[in-house]
Design a protein around this motif. Structure first.
Motif, short mmCIF file in Angstrom:
data_model
loop_
_atom_site.label_atom_id
_atom_site.label_comp_id
_atom_site.label_asym_id
_atom_site.label_seq_id
_atom_site.Cartn_x
_atom_site.Cartn_y
_atom_site.Cartn_z
N CYS A 242 0.82 -1.21 0.00
CA CYS A 242 0.00 0.00 0.00
C CYS A 242 0.86 1.26 0.00
N MET A 243 1.89 1.28 0.86
CA MET A 243 2.76 2.45 0.93
C MET A 243 3.47 2.69 -0.40
N GLU A 244 3.96 1.61 -0.98
CA GLU A 244 4.71 1.75 -2.23
C GLU A 244 3.82 2.15 -3.39
N SER A 245 2.51 1.92 -3.27
CA SER A 245 1.60 2.27 -4.36
C SER A 245 1.20 3.74 -4.35
N ILE A 246 1.39 4.42 -3.21
CA ILE A 246 0.90 5.80 -3.09
C ILE A 246 1.50 6.75 -4.13
N PRO A 247 2.82 6.73 -4.39
CA PRO A 247 3.36 7.64 -5.41
C PRO A 247 2.68 7.49 -6.77
N ALA A 248 2.45 6.25 -7.20
CA ALA A 248 1.79 6.04 -8.49
C ALA A 248 0.32 6.46 -8.43
N GLN A 249 -0.32 6.23 -7.31
CA GLN A 249 -1.74 6.57 -7.19
C GLN A 249 -1.95 8.08 -7.28
N ILE A 250 -1.08 8.88 -6.63
CA ILE A 250 -1.27 10.33 -6.69
C ILE A 250 -0.67 10.95 -7.94
N SER A 251 -0.01 10.13 -8.75
CA SER A 251 0.55 10.63 -10.02
C SER A 251 -0.46 10.54 -11.15
N ARG A 252 -1.54 9.76 -10.95
CA ARG A 252 -2.58 9.69 -11.97
C ARG A 252 -3.32 11.02 -12.05
N HIS A 307 -14.60 6.99 -2.06
CA HIS A 307 -13.86 7.85 -2.99
C HIS A 307 -12.95 8.76 -2.17
N PHE A 308 -11.65 8.57 -2.30
CA PHE A 308 -10.70 9.36 -1.52
C PHE A 308 -9.33 9.31 -2.17
N LYS A 309 -8.49 10.23 -1.75
CA LYS A 309 -7.09 10.25 -2.15
C LYS A 309 -6.24 10.00 -0.90
N ILE A 310 -5.09 9.38 -1.10
CA ILE A 310 -4.15 9.15 0.00
C ILE A 310 -2.83 9.83 -0.34
N TYR A 311 -2.44 10.76 0.53
CA TYR A 311 -1.15 11.44 0.39
C TYR A 311 -0.23 11.00 1.53
N MET A 312 1.06 10.98 1.28
CA MET A 312 2.01 10.71 2.35
C MET A 312 2.04 11.91 3.30
N SER A 313 2.24 11.64 4.59
CA SER A 313 2.26 12.73 5.57
C SER A 313 3.55 13.54 5.49
N ASP A 314 4.54 13.03 4.77
CA ASP A 314 5.81 13.74 4.65
C ASP A 314 6.34 13.56 3.24
N THR A 315 6.67 14.67 2.57
CA THR A 315 7.12 14.59 1.18
C THR A 315 8.53 14.00 1.06
N SER A 337 8.66 17.00 -14.90
CA SER A 337 8.68 16.11 -13.74
C SER A 337 7.31 16.15 -13.07
N ASN A 338 7.10 15.26 -12.11
CA ASN A 338 5.79 15.14 -11.48
C ASN A 338 5.63 16.20 -10.38
N ASN A 339 5.71 17.47 -10.78
CA ASN A 339 5.59 18.55 -9.82
C ASN A 339 4.23 18.59 -9.17
N GLY A 340 3.18 18.37 -9.97
CA GLY A 340 1.82 18.49 -9.46
C GLY A 340 1.53 17.60 -8.28
N ALA A 341 1.90 16.33 -8.40
CA ALA A 341 1.65 15.37 -7.32
C ALA A 341 2.42 15.76 -6.06
N PHE A 342 3.67 16.17 -6.24
CA PHE A 342 4.48 16.54 -5.09
C PHE A 342 3.94 17.77 -4.39
N VAL A 343 3.58 18.78 -5.17
CA VAL A 343 3.08 20.02 -4.58
C VAL A 343 1.78 19.77 -3.85
N GLU A 344 0.87 19.02 -4.47
CA GLU A 344 -0.40 18.72 -3.81
C GLU A 344 -0.17 17.96 -2.51
N ASN A 345 0.75 17.02 -2.52
CA ASN A 345 1.07 16.27 -1.30
C ASN A 345 1.56 17.20 -0.21
#
Length: 463
Positions: A242-252, A307-315, A337-345
């Motif tokens: 689950c943890m390892e899937s979060i980067p890909a999930q928030i990159s969609r 229906h929800f999004k999961i972000y890491m608590s620390d970038t 680069s994947n700026n959007g996902a990182f900034v939103e997180n």
């Protein structure tokens, strides 16, 4: 390093009739260090018990928990004199000793200040402990990884400059251009370093990101090992997946968390991975952003199930899971680069640290989406995040133009503080760190007038 938790502990200590305080949060965020430093500076004597490194200490809490018996035992065990009004007891990793957790109720008025830390409180406490829960007799304070302001302190930025930035954000005044650019650059660095104290300390002393990256990987690996030590219903492999899937999930594009995407070869749903995801959240490693389809308070009433999004608590930890992603591309605003996902997180983490429940808005049969929705000072605030300089705000303008909604619109970009002709407030990306702390629950006003009118209309009728 200076932490904001210290001021909260001072407020607690100065409060008349204060009761035991429990500091909760993710591992490795500085709970123990902060509490020990606070106690050293504010008490004549103190006892420190760590129930993980010193399991023998658990025996102190196996029999009577009454203060008259327990306090002398603790004093003798530690060879420290405890004086009412002048001493403190630190119970570290209290989740490892259910007896100590139960003791907080009888110790509430013992005259000795009790400070506790718990990394997995609610995950590891024994279910079969029959003694009374102390809830209602304790104060719980959530602690997080270092926020952007604490990061600036650690980097040595002038505190008067930081105060100037904070005042400008809160009073809606433009920031001097060079200062705003300096803060935007620092925020980009903060995103890839993150707020884990060990990582921040390493970067502050070396200014070397590769070595900081190794520190982050070590912390990540330790957190994964914790899954094997503390997980119950959810297995270590599922938590890790689950943890390892979060980067890909928030990159969609829509960033919605899908259980079927946790593992490529598995189409399992919430029944398989739900407990693992709950474990990650309860351990303080992630933040859930729930979907709402309405903008009428209270926002929680509009939540769309499943229906929800999961972000890491620390970038910084998020970065450690993204093998192959160049941190420099994030820090230097590489458009591909994947700026959007990182900034939103990062924005989500800052809002959560400020105490705001976070939601995102979608409208059925429409592509309209609002990145974040929060309730602030009785107002619904719509937040759109753009990592570049794009000042267009079509969704915000559309929602703000609706006469049936009473909302404030904020756009977070690489811009300065301003309000455009459509009423949209433009703020720099780092602004949420300087928002006022949320201390009010999201509840709707009682419709007293409506209730009285309904009573008059139905009075005398029988049902």
């Amino acid at each position: 390093m200076e932490r904001k938790i210290t001021s909260k502990l001072l407020e607690w200590k100065d409060k008349e009739g204060h009761r035991p305080i429990v500091i909760t949060g993710c591992r490795q965020i500085g709970k123990t260090y902060s509490v020990q430093e606070f106690v050293r500076e504010n008490y004549r004597s103190y006892v420190y018990l760590n129930f993980e490194s010193d399991p023998d200490a658990k025996a102190l809490f196996e029999d009577s928990l009454e203060p008259e018996t327990l306090i002398p035992k603790i004093s003798m065990y530690s060879n420290v004199s405890l004086v009412k009004g002048e001493s403190a007891i630190i119970l570290d990793e209290i989740q490892a000793c259910s007896g100590a957790f139960s003791s907080l109720k009888p110790l509430a008025d013992c005259g000795i200040d009790i400070l506790c830390t718990g990394s997995f409180l609610g995950i590891n406490l024994e279910d079969d402990d029959t003694r009374l829960s102390p809830l209602g007799y304790i104060e719980v304070q959530r602690m997080y990884t270092m926020d952007f302001e604490e990061f600036l302190w650690a980097m040595g930025y002038n505190k008067d400059l930081i105060a100037l930035i904070r005042d400008s954000i809160r009073s809606m005044k433009p920031i001097e251009g060079p200062f705003n650019k300096m803060m935007l650059d620092a925020f980009r660095i903060y995103m890839v370093v993150g707020g884990m104290p060990a990582a921040v300390s390493n970067y502050a002393s070396t200014r070397d990101y590769p070595s900081t990256s190794e520190v982050l990987k070590d912390i990540r690996d330790m957190l994964i090992r914790d899954a094997g030590r503390y997980s119950r219903k959810a297995g270590r492999a599922k938590i890790k997946a689950c943890m390892e899937s979060i980067p890909a999930q928030i990159s969609r594009e829509n960033k919605r968390f899908l259980f079927k995407d946790v593992e490529k070869k598995s189409k399992a749903g919430s029944k398989v991975y739900g407990n693992a995801l709950d474990w990650i959240e309860n351990a303080g490693l992630s933040n859930r952003c729930e979907n709402i389809t309405g903008l009428i308070p209270p926002l929680a009433r509009n939540v769309r199930d499943s229906h929800f999004k999961i972000y890491m608590s620390d970038t910084g930890i998020l970065m450690s899971f993204m093998d192959g992603v160049d941190a420099a591309n994030i820090a230097l605003r590489e458009p591909f680069s994947n700026n959007g996902a990182f900034v939103e997180n990062a924005i989500c983490a800052e809002l959560v640290r400020k105490g705001y429940p976070v939601y995102y808005y979608t409208r059925e049969n429409s592509r309209m989406e609002m990145d974040f929705v929060i309730s602030m000072s009785g107002k619904i605030v719509l937040i759109e995040v753009k990592p570049g300089n794009d000042k267009r705000s079509k969704s915000l303008r559309t929602l703000l133009a609706r006469k049936d909604l009473d909302c404030v619109g904020i756009k977070l970009t690489e811009s300065n503080v301003m309000r455009d002709d459509h009423g949209v407030i433009h703020l720099p990306l780092y602004a949420p760190c300087f928002f006022e702390e949320n201390k009010v629950s999201d509840i709707h006003a009682l419709d007293v007038e409506g209730a009285n009118k309904l009573y008059e209309r139905l009075k005398g009728k029988t049902f």
